[in-house]
Motif scaffolding. Structure first.
Motif, PDB file in Angstrom:
ATOM      1  N   ALA A  20      51.902 -56.340  47.062  1.00 40.04           N
ATOM      2  CA  ALA A  20      52.943 -56.132  45.991  1.00 40.04           C
ATOM      3  C   ALA A  20      52.420 -54.818  45.864  1.00 40.04           C
ATOM      4  CB  ALA A  20      52.862 -56.715  44.902  1.00 40.04           C
ATOM      5  N   THR A  21      51.568 -54.076  45.564  1.00 43.36           N
ATOM      6  CA  THR A  21      51.217 -52.743  45.270  1.00 43.36           C
ATOM      7  C   THR A  21      52.253 -51.474  46.118  1.00 43.36           C
ATOM      8  OG1 THR A  21      49.712 -52.686  43.656  1.00 43.36           O
ATOM      9  CG2 THR A  21      49.598 -50.455  44.858  1.00 43.36           C
ATOM     10  N   LEU A  22      51.672 -52.220  47.622  1.00 44.00           N
ATOM     11  CA  LEU A  22      52.333 -51.028  49.045  1.00 44.00           C
ATOM     12  C   LEU A  22      53.489 -51.551  48.849  1.00 44.00           C
ATOM     13  CD1 LEU A  22      48.974 -52.227  51.464  1.00 44.00           C
ATOM     14  CD2 LEU A  22      49.302 -50.176  49.940  1.00 44.00           C
ATOM     15  N   ALA A  23      54.353 -53.073  48.827  1.00 42.51           N
ATOM     16  CA  ALA A  23      55.701 -52.788  48.984  1.00 42.51           C
ATOM     17  C   ALA A  23      56.680 -52.215  48.077  1.00 42.51           C
ATOM     18  CB  ALA A  23      56.059 -54.678  48.735  1.00 42.51           C
ATOM     19  N   ILE A  24      56.166 -51.801  46.465  1.00 39.56           N
ATOM     20  CA  ILE A  24      56.687 -51.251  45.844  1.00 39.56           C
ATOM     21  C   ILE A  24      56.550 -49.903  45.938  1.00 39.56           C
ATOM     22  CG2 ILE A  24      57.061 -50.391  43.026  1.00 39.56           C
ATOM     23  CD1 ILE A  24      55.767 -53.358  42.554  1.00 39.56           C
ATOM     24  N   GLY A  25      55.584 -49.552  46.345  1.00 37.05           N
ATOM     25  CA  GLY A  25      55.318 -48.038  46.725  1.00 37.05           C
ATOM     26  C   GLY A  25      55.847 -47.122  47.848  1.00 37.05           C
ATOM     27  N   THR A  26      55.871 -48.808  48.777  1.00 36.82           N
ATOM     28  CA  THR A  26      57.027 -48.578  50.415  1.00 36.82           C
ATOM     29  C   THR A  26      58.230 -48.400  49.737  1.00 36.82           C
ATOM     30  OG1 THR A  26      55.368 -48.986  51.296  1.00 36.82           O
ATOM     31  CG2 THR A  26      57.556 -49.031  52.645  1.00 36.82           C
ATOM     32  N   TRP A  27      58.862 -49.042  49.014  1.00 39.20           N
ATOM     33  CA  TRP A  27      59.921 -49.257  48.642  1.00 39.20           C
ATOM     34  C   TRP A  27      60.515 -47.518  47.735  1.00 39.20           C
ATOM     35  CZ3 TRP A  27      62.148 -48.981  43.294  1.00 39.20           C
ATOM     36  CH2 TRP A  27      63.418 -49.536  43.343  1.00 39.20           C
ATOM     37  N   GLY A  28      59.499 -47.081  47.001  1.00 38.89           N
ATOM     38  CA  GLY A  28      59.549 -46.246  46.009  1.00 38.89           C
ATOM     39  C   GLY A  28      59.348 -44.816  46.835  1.00 38.89           C
TER      40      GLY A  28
END
Length: 511
Positions: A20-28
């Motif tokens: 989740a951390t990597l996914a949200i960071g990638t989205w940002g």
């Protein structure tokens, strides 16, 4: 250590939080295009989102794991930690938040140079940012190692290296833009991870008919000798007041906290952000004392071994053995891992921003890359050094190391910001002298405390909690030396002070 079968939910929780951390960071990442995006999210973060992000990065390993252990060992006296950490934002709101945002700075060294027109003061501030940031980062990596070792059985270095790697990926990918979304998500995850198990545990305690926590024996006395309860007499009274001073005044000097106020659109938004943060922190800090109180009833073995930092992780299994305990432990492990990731991310950005600016200004050599490249290079340095320190240094209580970081921040940046914002007479020479006195005095005490056990006497008390003498010494030095060098007050100071204290929308050039 739990069995392999019971560890599966905890492993899954760590994996899900990581993804989740990597996914949200990638989205940002798609929002990050300029150097300003990487450093301060182009100053467009709204108060509610920013408040959640501040809560995410501020609630560190000390908040999630350390407070409960201290309450278990020493009782209600240790509630000064969450009270001080929360009240620090009230001081920040009243004295610093809006003027600091109006300064237009990106970092604390930026503000110091703009206010005092001195590169020497800027350089000193850069060094202090590194010291505070790395002192604060070390317990985050150590806490990650403790968590994975306690619940899953992995070596301590695996947790530290994992958090460092994930943080580095997110920070170099999108900087402040990406991390803002990640940290906002992680605040609410951490709150849920403590709230839901606490409800189950309180219900189990009521059903057990176990003794009241106040009546339970205090079975641990050696885990945190550096901070004594009020009942221990004069030394304990001094240590408590020194702790209060460090936590109340240290918040405004934490680089990862201060940089958040640069991301607000204006000073009014910075104030609204701070008010919202006070509410979010106040609600969260109701929970760790619950675990500490229950630990006094159910966790005698944990207290006796001195492993107070694992209380929150092991309490569900002690009170509700079986599947329910496994699932609650998994939720707490996920929240703890989020705590390490969010705080480490904020610190990494703050430290990388300072190092990156020094690189682009050519003070670290002839290589002068672009702002984004310099920031990404600096991020590697900002994360790798404290991670190595966490692996090589002796094991510390996470609340202890964070408390010392607060003391350093209170002894250096607090007097600089308060006098720099509210007193026109501050000079560069006075600021340097105060930073030297507060930084070296408190720094010596911190270094001694990290590698030695302070004695149970006044000398040990003064060294183990230096804020009560180092903060007044720094303030007094800045004031006296500035008075002695009053002729060197920068010529632009009057206009700069007007800028700090004039609400947005007022045209300073009119008339």
């Amino acid at each position: 250590m739990v069995t392999d079968h019971s560890a599966l939910p905890a492993v899954l929780a760590v994996v899900l939080v990581t993804l989740a951390t990597l996914a949200i960071g990638t989205w940002g990442l798609r929002f990050s295009r300029t150097t300003s995006d990487f450093l301060v999210a182009s100053r467009t973060v709204r108060p509610r989102l920013n408040a959640s992000a501040i809560g995410g990065e501020y609630l560190s390993a000390a908040s999630f794991l350390g407070v409960a252990g201290l309450v278990m060992v020493f009782g209600a006296d240790m509630l000064w930690y969450p009270v001080g950490w929360t009240a620090g934002y009230l001081v920040l709101l009243v004295l610093v938040a809006a003027p600091l945002r109006r300064s237009g700075a990106y970092t604390l060294p930026d503000f110091a140079e703009a206010r005092l027109a001195s590169r020497r003061v800027r350089a000193a501030c850069s060094v202090i940012v590194l010291a505070v940031g790395w002192l604060y980062l070390v317990p985050q990596f150590q806490g990650a190692g403790i968590t994975l070792h306690s619940v899953i059985g992995l070596p301590n270095w695996v947790g530290a290296a994992s958090v460092a790697t994930i943080v580095l990926i997110n920070v170099v990918s999108g900087g402040m833009r990406s991390i803002t979304f990640v940290q906002a998500f992680q605040y609410w995850l951490k709150l849920t991870a403590l709230l839901v198990p606490a409800i189950f545990l309180v219900i189990a305690w009521i059903g057990d008919g176990a003794p009241h926590p106040v009546d339970a024996p205090n079975s641990g006395t050696s885990a945190e000798l550096w901070t004594l309860p009020l009942s221990s007499g004069g030394h304990g009274l001094y240590l408590t007041y020194s702790l209060i001073m460090a936590t109340f005044l240290g918040t405004m000097g934490l680089p990862h906290v201060v940089v958040r106020f640069y991301t607000n659109p204006d000073g009014q938004a910075a104030r609204r952000t701070t008010l919202t943060v006070l509410a979010l922190l106040g609600f969260f800090y109701l929970l760790p004392p619950v675990y500490g109180a229950l630990g006094r009833v159910y966790a005698d073995e944990v207290a006796a071994t001195g492993r107070t930092d694992v209380l929150v992780l092991e309490l569900p299994q002690l009170m509700l053995p079986g599947t329910t305990g496994d699932l609650l432990t998994a939720l707490i492990v996920g929240g703890a891992f989020a705590a390490f990731l969010s705080t480490s991310s904020g610190l990494a950005i703050a430290v990388a921003g300072v190092i990156g600016q020094e690189i682009t200004r050519g003070r670290l050599g002839r290589w002068r890359p672009s702002g984004i490249t310099a920031f990404r290079t600096a991020a590697v340095v900002a994360v790798s050094i404290p991670c190595s320190m966490a692996l090589l240094s002796p094991d510390l209580g996470v609340a202890r190391a964070v408390g010392l970081a607060f003391a350093v921040a209170a002894s250096t940046f607090c007097p600089l910001l308060v006098l720099g914002i509210w007193w026109r007479g501050l000079t560069a020479t006075g600021a340097l002298a105060g930073l030297l006195v507060g930084g070296t005095g408190c720094g010596f005490a911190v270094g001694w405390s990290l590698f030695n056990t302070p004695g149970d006497n006044w000398a040990g008390a003064l060294i183990s909690q230096p804020a009560a003498w180092s903060v007044p010494a720094a303030f007094l030095t800045m004031w006296l030396v500035s008075l002695a060098t009053r002729r060197s007050v920068p010529g632009h100071v009057r206009r700069f002070m007007v800028r700090l204290h004039t609400p947005e929308g007022v045209d300073l050039d009119r008339g």
